[in-house]
Design a protein around this motif. Sequence first.
Motif, PDB file in Angstrom:
ATOM      1  N   VAL A 112      -2.652 -17.195 -53.092  1.00 30.02           N
ATOM      2  CA  VAL A 112      -2.626 -16.803 -54.498  1.00 30.02           C
ATOM      3  C   VAL A 112      -3.210 -17.918 -55.295  1.00 30.02           C
ATOM      4  O   VAL A 112      -4.085 -17.874 -56.259  1.00 30.02           O
ATOM      5  CB  VAL A 112      -1.205 -16.251 -54.760  1.00 30.02           C
ATOM      6  CG1 VAL A 112      -0.097 -17.841 -55.048  1.00 30.02           C
ATOM      7  CG2 VAL A 112      -1.279 -15.697 -55.943  1.00 30.02           C
ATOM      8  N   ARG A 113      -2.829 -19.254 -55.004  1.00 38.01           N
ATOM      9  CA  ARG A 113      -3.373 -20.480 -55.482  1.00 38.01           C
ATOM     10  C   ARG A 113      -5.003 -20.474 -55.594  1.00 38.01           C
ATOM     11  O   ARG A 113      -5.600 -20.684 -56.701  1.00 38.01           O
ATOM     12  CB  ARG A 113      -2.779 -21.665 -55.231  1.00 38.01           C
ATOM     13  CG  ARG A 113      -3.127 -23.028 -56.072  1.00 38.01           C
ATOM     14  CD  ARG A 113      -2.107 -23.908 -55.900  1.00 38.01           C
ATOM     15  NE  ARG A 113      -2.386 -24.797 -54.537  1.00 38.01           N
ATOM     16  CZ  ARG A 113      -1.546 -24.667 -53.446  1.00 38.01           C
ATOM     17  NH1 ARG A 113      -0.257 -24.005 -53.705  1.00 38.01           N
ATOM     18  NH2 ARG A 113      -1.980 -25.351 -52.300  1.00 38.01           N
ATOM     19  N   LEU A 114      -5.375 -20.295 -54.563  1.00 33.48           N
ATOM     20  CA  LEU A 114      -6.885 -20.367 -54.297  1.00 33.48           C
ATOM     21  C   LEU A 114      -7.512 -18.975 -54.985  1.00 33.48           C
ATOM     22  O   LEU A 114      -8.433 -19.478 -55.720  1.00 33.48           O
ATOM     23  CB  LEU A 114      -7.322 -20.137 -52.855  1.00 33.48           C
ATOM     24  CG  LEU A 114      -8.616 -20.210 -52.384  1.00 33.48           C
ATOM     25  CD1 LEU A 114      -9.338 -21.477 -52.815  1.00 33.48           C
ATOM     26  CD2 LEU A 114      -8.693 -19.877 -51.055  1.00 33.48           C
ATOM     27  N   LEU A 115      -6.930 -18.033 -54.984  1.00 33.44           N
ATOM     28  CA  LEU A 115      -7.455 -16.576 -55.927  1.00 33.44           C
ATOM     29  C   LEU A 115      -7.730 -17.056 -57.354  1.00 33.44           C
ATOM     30  O   LEU A 115      -8.615 -16.501 -57.796  1.00 33.44           O
ATOM     31  CB  LEU A 115      -6.893 -15.541 -55.337  1.00 33.44           C
ATOM     32  CG  LEU A 115      -7.489 -14.313 -55.589  1.00 33.44           C
ATOM     33  CD1 LEU A 115      -8.806 -14.199 -55.298  1.00 33.44           C
ATOM     34  CD2 LEU A 115      -6.632 -12.834 -55.333  1.00 33.44           C
ATOM     35  N   ALA A 116      -6.324 -17.759 -57.755  1.00 34.25           N
ATOM     36  CA  ALA A 116      -6.190 -17.745 -59.182  1.00 34.25           C
ATOM     37  C   ALA A 116      -7.527 -18.804 -59.532  1.00 34.25           C
ATOM     38  O   ALA A 116      -8.173 -18.912 -60.766  1.00 34.25           O
ATOM     39  CB  ALA A 116      -4.915 -18.457 -59.547  1.00 34.25           C
ATOM     40  N   GLN A 117      -7.812 -19.931 -58.778  1.00 33.34           N
ATOM     41  CA  GLN A 117      -8.574 -20.866 -59.139  1.00 33.34           C
ATOM     42  C   GLN A 117     -10.175 -20.151 -58.968  1.00 33.34           C
ATOM     43  O   GLN A 117     -11.002 -20.723 -59.885  1.00 33.34           O
ATOM     44  CB  GLN A 117      -8.543 -22.047 -58.239  1.00 33.34           C
ATOM     45  CG  GLN A 117      -7.332 -22.978 -58.287  1.00 33.34           C
ATOM     46  CD  GLN A 117      -7.229 -23.898 -56.958  1.00 33.34           C
ATOM     47  OE1 GLN A 117      -7.875 -23.871 -56.176  1.00 33.34           O
ATOM     48  NE2 GLN A 117      -6.379 -24.716 -57.418  1.00 33.34           N
ATOM     49  N   PHE A 310      -0.696  -5.353 -43.778  1.00 33.09           N
ATOM     50  CA  PHE A 310       0.584  -6.013 -44.153  1.00 33.09           C
ATOM     51  C   PHE A 310       0.964  -5.692 -45.487  1.00 33.09           C
ATOM     52  O   PHE A 310       2.259  -5.581 -45.989  1.00 33.09           O
ATOM     53  CB  PHE A 310       0.322  -7.262 -43.920  1.00 33.09           C
ATOM     54  CG  PHE A 310      -0.056  -7.638 -42.296  1.00 33.09           C
ATOM     55  CD1 PHE A 310       0.169  -6.760 -41.528  1.00 33.09           C
ATOM     56  CD2 PHE A 310      -0.678  -8.949 -42.162  1.00 33.09           C
ATOM     57  CE1 PHE A 310      -0.077  -7.087 -40.290  1.00 33.09           C
ATOM     58  CE2 PHE A 310      -1.135  -9.295 -40.865  1.00 33.09           C
ATOM     59  CZ  PHE A 310      -0.602  -8.311 -39.725  1.00 33.09           C
ATOM     60  N   GLY A 311      -0.060  -5.879 -46.719  1.00 32.68           N
ATOM     61  CA  GLY A 311       0.229  -5.618 -48.008  1.00 32.68           C
ATOM     62  C   GLY A 311      -0.942  -5.800 -48.871  1.00 32.68           C
ATOM     63  O   GLY A 311      -1.806  -5.461 -48.269  1.00 32.68           O
ATOM     64  N   GLY A 312      -0.646  -6.159 -50.069  1.00 33.30           N
ATOM     65  CA  GLY A 312      -1.937  -5.991 -51.081  1.00 33.30           C
ATOM     66  C   GLY A 312      -2.148  -7.398 -51.583  1.00 33.30           C
ATOM     67  O   GLY A 312      -1.127  -8.162 -51.697  1.00 33.30           O
ATOM     68  N   VAL A 313      -3.219  -7.566 -52.299  1.00 31.27           N
ATOM     69  CA  VAL A 313      -3.566  -8.634 -52.874  1.00 31.27           C
ATOM     70  C   VAL A 313      -4.700  -8.383 -54.031  1.00 31.27           C
ATOM     71  O   VAL A 313      -5.455  -7.548 -53.730  1.00 31.27           O
ATOM     72  CB  VAL A 313      -4.334  -9.766 -52.071  1.00 31.27           C
ATOM     73  CG1 VAL A 313      -5.495  -9.295 -51.270  1.00 31.27           C
ATOM     74  CG2 VAL A 313      -4.730 -11.045 -52.592  1.00 31.27           C
ATOM     75  N   GLY A 314      -4.489  -9.098 -55.034  1.00 34.65           N
ATOM     76  CA  GLY A 314      -5.508  -8.737 -56.067  1.00 34.65           C
ATOM     77  C   GLY A 314      -5.384  -9.651 -57.192  1.00 34.65           C
ATOM     78  O   GLY A 314      -4.583 -10.855 -57.219  1.00 34.65           O
ATOM     79  N   VAL A 315      -5.981  -9.427 -58.411  1.00 37.18           N
ATOM     80  CA  VAL A 315      -5.988  -9.985 -59.559  1.00 37.18           C
ATOM     81  C   VAL A 315      -5.843  -9.366 -60.703  1.00 37.18           C
ATOM     82  O   VAL A 315      -6.227  -8.215 -60.823  1.00 37.18           O
ATOM     83  CB  VAL A 315      -7.136 -11.175 -59.864  1.00 37.18           C
ATOM     84  CG1 VAL A 315      -7.496 -12.019 -58.768  1.00 37.18           C
ATOM     85  CG2 VAL A 315      -8.531 -10.052 -59.903  1.00 37.18           C
ATOM     86  N   LEU A 316      -5.209  -9.722 -61.863  1.00 38.74           N
ATOM     87  CA  LEU A 316      -5.004  -9.178 -62.924  1.00 38.74           C
ATOM     88  C   LEU A 316      -5.597  -9.992 -64.250  1.00 38.74           C
ATOM     89  O   LEU A 316      -5.294 -11.395 -64.373  1.00 38.74           O
ATOM     90  CB  LEU A 316      -3.567  -8.652 -63.586  1.00 38.74           C
ATOM     91  CG  LEU A 316      -3.105  -8.103 -64.721  1.00 38.74           C
ATOM     92  CD1 LEU A 316      -1.942  -7.239 -64.484  1.00 38.74           C
ATOM     93  CD2 LEU A 316      -3.143  -9.025 -65.724  1.00 38.74           C
ATOM     94  N   ALA A 332     -12.725 -11.688 -50.203  1.00 34.10           N
ATOM     95  CA  ALA A 332     -12.624 -12.762 -49.337  1.00 34.10           C
ATOM     96  C   ALA A 332     -11.631 -13.279 -48.999  1.00 34.10           C
ATOM     97  O   ALA A 332     -11.017 -13.432 -47.874  1.00 34.10           O
ATOM     98  CB  ALA A 332     -13.929 -13.835 -49.701  1.00 34.10           C
ATOM     99  N   VAL A 333     -10.524 -13.914 -50.178  1.00 36.04           N
ATOM    100  CA  VAL A 333      -9.459 -14.229 -49.873  1.00 36.04           C
ATOM    101  C   VAL A 333      -8.500 -13.169 -49.009  1.00 36.04           C
ATOM    102  O   VAL A 333      -7.828 -13.672 -48.089  1.00 36.04           O
ATOM    103  CB  VAL A 333      -8.609 -14.564 -51.237  1.00 36.04           C
ATOM    104  CG1 VAL A 333      -7.248 -15.138 -50.854  1.00 36.04           C
ATOM    105  CG2 VAL A 333      -9.514 -15.532 -51.802  1.00 36.04           C
ATOM    106  N   ALA A 334      -8.234 -12.006 -49.337  1.00 37.82           N
ATOM    107  CA  ALA A 334      -7.679 -11.003 -48.522  1.00 37.82           C
ATOM    108  C   ALA A 334      -7.803 -10.990 -47.125  1.00 37.82           C
ATOM    109  O   ALA A 334      -7.055 -10.954 -46.338  1.00 37.82           O
ATOM    110  CB  ALA A 334      -8.060  -9.641 -49.024  1.00 37.82           C
ATOM    111  N   ARG A 335      -9.265 -10.893 -46.803  1.00 36.61           N
ATOM    112  CA  ARG A 335      -9.567 -10.983 -45.498  1.00 36.61           C
ATOM    113  C   ARG A 335      -9.201 -12.060 -44.634  1.00 36.61           C
ATOM    114  O   ARG A 335      -8.647 -11.924 -43.462  1.00 36.61           O
ATOM    115  CB  ARG A 335     -11.345 -10.919 -45.180  1.00 36.61           C
ATOM    116  CG  ARG A 335     -11.760 -10.995 -44.038  1.00 36.61           C
ATOM    117  CD  ARG A 335     -13.376 -11.297 -43.833  1.00 36.61           C
ATOM    118  NE  ARG A 335     -13.759 -11.669 -42.694  1.00 36.61           N
ATOM    119  CZ  ARG A 335     -15.080 -12.018 -42.504  1.00 36.61           C
ATOM    120  NH1 ARG A 335     -16.041 -12.177 -43.471  1.00 36.61           N
ATOM    121  NH2 ARG A 335     -15.461 -12.545 -41.104  1.00 36.61           N
TER     122      ARG A 335
END
Length: 344
Positions: A112-117, A310-316, A332-335
Amino acid sequence: MSSTEDRRFEVLRAIVADYVATQEPIGSKALVERHNLGVSSATIRNDMAVLEAEGYIAQPHTSSGRVPTDKGYRQFVDRIADVKPLSPAERRAILEFLESGVDLDDVLRRGVRLLAQLTRQVAVVQYPTLSASSVRHLEVVALTPARLLLVLITDSGRVDQRIVELGDTIDDENLARLRDLLGGALEGKKLAAASIAVSELAADAPDHLRNAVVRSATVLIETLVEHPEERLVLGGTANLTRNAADFTGFPGSMRSVLEALEEQVIVLKLLAATGDAGTVTVRIGEETQVEEIRGTSVITTGYGTASTRFGGVGVLGPTRMDYPGTIASVAAVARYIGEVLAER
């Protein structure tokens, strides 16, 4: 599609690109100067008038340029032909960073930190949903001759530890038999099926192991059917403050978005509705169907293995965002979160 419609889409695409970059309404003169559209200023003005009449762009103030509407962003996203892939170096850096996580919690926090960056938006990752998990391994450790530690590991990386008080002693040979019995009943099964399988062990257990089986099964069933509240990991919430102006004009503005993130239920529902890994969903503005976050776009996908989500990942973030880059980063991060957890 006719050449006229293609040209108007190019005008729309140019308006989206410039508005995302500048946060300023875009006029026809700016489009002519910044983009090689191959037509006159008069033609571009006419195209902009048509796009406005059809609801793809709007004029926020008299005598100002135009900005994309939610409908315009949707048309733009639907016609993204190629999402620019991350470079091999970028992909390698993501994988190495996530692989350094020591456990499930650490991997998700890093993700989550990487995706936010990468996106400069608010990133969210949902903890693995229990209903989709299977038992990967059960370890049985004797803490004392009459006390056992059960360590349950799922395929999504969840680790649970439970103590079993036997009320009697058990030797190494019978401990190995107990380990085989419990592991054989649990490993490879979904949690619900594993709960049923372990509950049936006592009936066929050898007399000298029945007490240990019953006590261990009781503890395991509680572990398997226990469904703690789903959780989210959030990162980059402060990124919203960089785009505070994007939320003006919406009921509650940025405050309602922050409250929705804090409550988590709204975001969990959006993540739960996300498809399997590899399928990216983009909801723009009112498409979220949530009043509190009507001024945002939410880009989500699933993470897991080829057979198990397993679950979900995303951005808002605000509707004014870099959709191609954000879609690529989320995918990419989800993968790689899925790959790292599946290998543990």
